[in-house]
Write an enzyme that holds these catalytic residues in place. Structure first.
Site, PDB file in Angstrom:
ATOM      1  NE  ARG A 152      -3.303   2.556   2.718  1.00 27.03           N
ATOM      2  CZ  ARG A 152      -2.908   3.752   3.120  1.00 27.03           C
ATOM      3  NH1 ARG A 152      -1.655   3.965   3.483  1.00 27.03           N
ATOM      4  NH2 ARG A 152      -3.769   4.759   3.145  1.00 27.03           N
ATOM      5  NE  ARG A 181      -3.937  -6.570   6.202  1.00 23.55           N
ATOM      6  CZ  ARG A 181      -4.727  -6.134   5.222  1.00 23.55           C
ATOM      7  NH1 ARG A 181      -6.024  -6.103   5.376  1.00 23.55           N
ATOM      8  NH2 ARG A 181      -4.233  -5.713   4.096  1.00 23.55           N
ATOM      9  CG  ASP A 225     -11.981   3.170   3.626  1.00 29.42           C
ATOM     10  OD1 ASP A 225     -12.475   2.717   2.571  1.00 29.42           O
ATOM     11  OD2 ASP A 225     -11.051   2.611   4.233  1.00 29.42           O
TER      12      ASP A 225
HETATM   13  C1  LIG Z   1      -2.294   3.526   7.715  1.00 32.20           C
HETATM   14  C2  LIG Z   1      -3.207   2.788   6.779  1.00 32.20           C
HETATM   15  C3  LIG Z   1      -2.801   1.564   6.289  1.00 32.20           C
HETATM   16  C4  LIG Z   1      -3.640   0.857   5.436  1.00 32.20           C
HETATM   17  N1  LIG Z   1      -3.201  -0.326   4.956  1.00 32.20           N
HETATM   18  C5  LIG Z   1      -3.969  -1.000   4.057  1.00 32.20           C
HETATM   19  C6  LIG Z   1      -3.515  -2.196   3.501  1.00 32.20           C
HETATM   20  O1  LIG Z   1      -2.441  -2.642   3.790  1.00 32.20           O
HETATM   21  N2  LIG Z   1      -4.321  -2.855   2.637  1.00 32.20           N
HETATM   22  C7  LIG Z   1      -5.544  -2.370   2.274  1.00 32.20           C
HETATM   23  O2  LIG Z   1      -6.232  -2.990   1.468  1.00 32.20           O
HETATM   24  N3  LIG Z   1      -5.993  -1.217   2.774  1.00 32.20           N
HETATM   25  C8  LIG Z   1      -5.240  -0.519   3.657  1.00 32.20           C
HETATM   26  N4  LIG Z   1      -5.691   0.640   4.198  1.00 32.20           N
HETATM   27  C9  LIG Z   1      -7.028   1.095   3.848  1.00 32.20           C
HETATM   28  C10 LIG Z   1      -7.091   1.581   2.443  1.00 32.20           C
HETATM   29  O3  LIG Z   1      -6.006   2.401   2.152  1.00 32.20           O
HETATM   30  C11 LIG Z   1      -8.388   2.332   2.344  1.00 32.20           C
HETATM   31  O4  LIG Z   1      -9.450   1.464   2.679  1.00 32.20           O
HETATM   32  C12 LIG Z   1      -8.727   2.756   0.951  1.00 32.20           C
HETATM   33  O5  LIG Z   1      -7.608   3.036   0.222  1.00 32.20           O
HETATM   34  C13 LIG Z   1      -9.664   3.965   0.989  1.00 32.20           C
HETATM   35  O6  LIG Z   1      -8.891   5.108   1.109  1.00 32.20           O
HETATM   36  P1  LIG Z   1      -9.354   6.456   1.796  1.00 32.20           P
HETATM   37  O7  LIG Z   1      -8.524   7.511   1.152  1.00 32.20           O
HETATM   38  O8  LIG Z   1     -10.811   6.610   1.771  1.00 32.20           O
HETATM   39  O9  LIG Z   1      -8.966   6.292   3.309  1.00 32.20           O
HETATM   40  P2  LIG Z   1      -7.532   6.193   3.988  1.00 32.20           P
HETATM   41  O10 LIG Z   1      -6.587   5.460   3.143  1.00 32.20           O
HETATM   42  O11 LIG Z   1      -7.761   5.713   5.366  1.00 32.20           O
HETATM   43  O12 LIG Z   1      -7.026   7.721   4.032  1.00 32.20           O
HETATM   44  C14 LIG Z   1      -7.568   8.698   4.920  1.00 32.20           C
HETATM   45  C15 LIG Z   1      -6.557   9.811   5.065  1.00 32.20           C
HETATM   46  O13 LIG Z   1      -7.150  10.884   5.809  1.00 32.20           O
HETATM   47  C16 LIG Z   1      -6.252  11.337   6.789  1.00 32.20           C
HETATM   48  N5  LIG Z   1      -7.054  11.923   7.860  1.00 32.20           N
HETATM   49  C17 LIG Z   1      -7.858  11.279   8.732  1.00 32.20           C
HETATM   50  N6  LIG Z   1      -8.461  12.159   9.548  1.00 32.20           N
HETATM   51  C18 LIG Z   1      -8.023  13.380   9.183  1.00 32.20           C
HETATM   52  C19 LIG Z   1      -8.301  14.691   9.665  1.00 32.20           C
HETATM   53  N7  LIG Z   1      -9.134  14.904  10.690  1.00 32.20           N
HETATM   54  N8  LIG Z   1      -7.692  15.747   9.061  1.00 32.20           N
HETATM   55  C20 LIG Z   1      -6.843  15.538   8.016  1.00 32.20           C
HETATM   56  N9  LIG Z   1      -6.545  14.322   7.533  1.00 32.20           N
HETATM   57  C21 LIG Z   1      -7.128  13.248   8.108  1.00 32.20           C
HETATM   58  C22 LIG Z   1      -5.497  10.078   7.183  1.00 32.20           C
HETATM   59  O14 LIG Z   1      -4.268  10.367   7.799  1.00 32.20           O
HETATM   60  C23 LIG Z   1      -5.327   9.384   5.838  1.00 32.20           C
HETATM   61  O15 LIG Z   1      -4.179   9.823   5.163  1.00 32.20           O
HETATM   62  C24 LIG Z   1      -4.906   1.388   5.064  1.00 32.20           C
HETATM   63  C25 LIG Z   1      -5.310   2.644   5.556  1.00 32.20           C
HETATM   64  C26 LIG Z   1      -4.465   3.352   6.407  1.00 32.20           C
HETATM   65  C27 LIG Z   1      -4.876   4.733   6.906  1.00 32.20           C
END
Ligand SMILES: Cc1cc2nc3c(=O)[nH]c(=O)nc-3n(C[C@H](O)[C@H](O)[C@H](O)COP(=O)(O)OP(=O)(O)OC[C@H]3O[C@@H](n4cnc5c(N)ncnc54)[C@H](O)[C@@H]3O)c2cc1C
Length: 467
Positions: A115, A196, A315
């Site tokens: 990731r 995992r 998410d």
């Molecule tokens: C640390 C981490 C590791 C992951 N590892 C995996 C993995 O190995 N395999 C897998 O399938 N999925 C993984 N996931 C989940 C996957 O990345 C997500 O389900 C998917 O990519 C959806 O992405 P997203 O951008 O909606 O959410 P996310 O990937 O969770 O990104 C959310 C972002 O918002 C930021 N954020 C949160 N709250 C705030 C706030 N109040 N102000 C500013 N910024 C904020 C977080 O720091 C993060 O960068 C992981 C997620 C995270 C956060």
């Protein structure tokens, strides 16, 4: 079909200011596509620097065709190429099915890799386009001002930012969710957890044990062991150099779904006793593992705030089960579709744009989520000696051949017109007709004693899955 021009980078400034909160896959995809569609965009991200967190992440071809369009295919294939077959075994080790994967699939290549590595490619791409990413900026409060057509966000220092649209891509523990839906939606245990791990094959003895070397000597491999109420996946990537495993099993612990909670290897081995010894041999070589409790949310009533200026994506709006293999892909589709919708709506019609976006996404995302549930149930219910292609990881055309950008151009006008003519209604869900064994939906009870579920025919038994 719409009369709009085909997707193009040559688009004029729309004057729409967009602030994206969160630089995960959803946030980066939205920001890049906003830039491509002529909006002025900035990202606020709470962490000060990216860390190498997580393990294997998969991007389906529905998302990768967008990233290829951005010119990232060579880079991503270089770090996250995919295996050509999925070997599915029953839990005693007999082969159930070999699922052949031929690429390109529906014109694109899936990416499977670490990731953090895949994320870094997208993050650097956003920076290379000149998108401002302010690290160490944690959103702590949201608001919107209908009269002035603005929305805003306050960060931990007290500094405030306003824009025409705030896109909350702040992940599964979203703070913005409460602002958008008006109440606190606490996640519930899904009844499952995943152990995992991700580790180097050679350093940890995978290559020298005859029970495990099959993961390394033949290049990238994907092996699944199904049945007995759990499934175990062992995947090698980078040509067989790195190994990861996932053991999805029943677990009702009500703790939060953190990516970094440590697990115990001996607990994983305990679950795998009496199964194909190759599984325990792989797990015993891992230096450590993560114990990730899977949480679920009921579908949110809406992803768009009252005035249409704060929007949840990725998410934050709809967490995914890993068996759908679609969490990051749907997050990318969300961001791309939203950027197109805002472009077609124009600065004076942002609310119509965000509501139209929600209509385009709501049912599709739910269908993709349910695919993960049916795959998990099918795999967990498999018996020793089962075989056949019904156990293959589903890659339906409606999901994989989809082009979020082209679809948004094609569908926008019709949906927007309906909202203008008939008024906006909260989104609703239809049944998921394409899932194997799906019979229908049930709902009974009254007041707080409501029971909602999905009915499936599974091995001649009717099962109810509570939603
Ligand atoms: C640390 C981490 C590791 C992951 N590892 C995996 C993995 O190995 N395999 C897998 O399938 N999925 C993984 N996931 C989940 C996957 O990345 C997500 O389900 C998917 O990519 C959806 O992405 P997203 O951008 O909606 O959410 P996310 O990937 O969770 O990104 C959310 C972002 O918002 C930021 N954020 C949160 N709250 C705030 C706030 N109040 N102000 C500013 N910024 C904020 C977080 O720091 C993060 O960068 C992981 C997620 C995270 C956060």
């Amino acid at each position: 079909m719409a009369e709009h021009p085909p997707p193009s980078d040559d688009i004029r400034d729309t004057g729409i200011d967009v602030i994206v909160v969160g630089a995960g896959f959803a946030g980066i995809a939205c920001a890049v596509e906003c830039k491509r569609k002529g909006h002025r965009v900035m990202i606020l991200e709470k962490v000060h620097e990216l860390k190498q967190l997580g393990d294997m992440l998969s991007l389906g071809v529905n998302a990768s065709r967008i990233l290829a369009r951005w010119g990232l295919h060579e880079k991503l294939w270089g770090v996250a190429d995919s295996a050509g077959e999925i070997h599915i075994h029953d839990y005693l080790g007999d082969l159930v099915q070999v699922q052949k994967m031929s690429y390109p699939l529906f014109g694109a290549f899936p990416y499977n890799g670490h990731r953090a590595v895949i994320h870094e490619v997208l993050f650097e791409h956003a920076k290379s386009l000149g998108i401002e990413i302010r690290m160490g900026h944690q959103a702590v409060e949201y608001w919107e001002d209908e009269a002035n057509g603005k929305a805003g966000v306050k960060i931990q220092t007290g500094e405030t930012f306003d824009a025409d649209v705030i896109v909350a891509a702040d992940g599964v523990k979203s703070l913005a969710r409460k602002f958008v839906i008006g109440y606190c939606d606490n996640p519930k245990p899904s009844g499952y957890a995943i152990y995992r791990a991700w580790f180097d094959a050679e350093e940890h003895g995978i290559t020298t044990d005859p029970l495990t070397d099959f993961l390394s000597v033949h290049g990238n491999q994907v092996h699944a062991w199904i049945g007995g109420d759990m499934h175990f996946l062992a995947i090698s990537s980078q040509g067989g150099k790195t190994i990861c495993f996932f053991l999805t099993h029943k677990d009702n612990a009500a703790v939060d779904g953190d990516w970094s909670s440590p697990g115990k290897i001996e607990d994983v081995l305990d679950l795998l006793k009496d199964r194909d010894p190759r599984c325990a041999a792989i797990v015993s070589k891992a230096p450590s593992c993560i114990d990730w409790k899977l949480l679920v949310h009921d579908p949110l009533p809406t992803w768009v705030s009252k005035s249409g200026r704060v929007v949840l994506i990725g998410d934050a709006a709809h967490p995914f089960l890993p068996t759908s293999v679609q969490g990051a892909s749907q997050a990318i589709e969300d961001g791309v579709t939203l950027a197109v919708s805002l472009n077609l709506a124009g600065k004076d019609n942002v609310r119509l744009g965000t509501r139209t976006w929600e209509c385009m996404r709501y049912q599709r995302v739910h269908d993709a989520q349910m695919l993960g549930v049916t795959t998990r149930n099918l795999w967990h219910g498999a018996k020793a000696g089962d075989s056949g292609n019904k156990f293959e990881l589903p890659m339906p055309e409606w999901l994989m051949a989809f082009d979020a950008e082209a679809h948004a151009y094609a569908a926008y006008d019709g949906i927007a017109r309906t909202i203008v003519e008939e008024g906006y209604r909260l989104p609703s869900l239809e049944e998921v007709k394409e899932s194997p064994g799906y019979l229908g939906r049930i709902a009974c009870g009254a007041g707080r004693a409501n029971l909602k579920g999905l009915l499936y025919l599974d091995e001649n038994l009717i099962r109810i899955y509570i939603t």
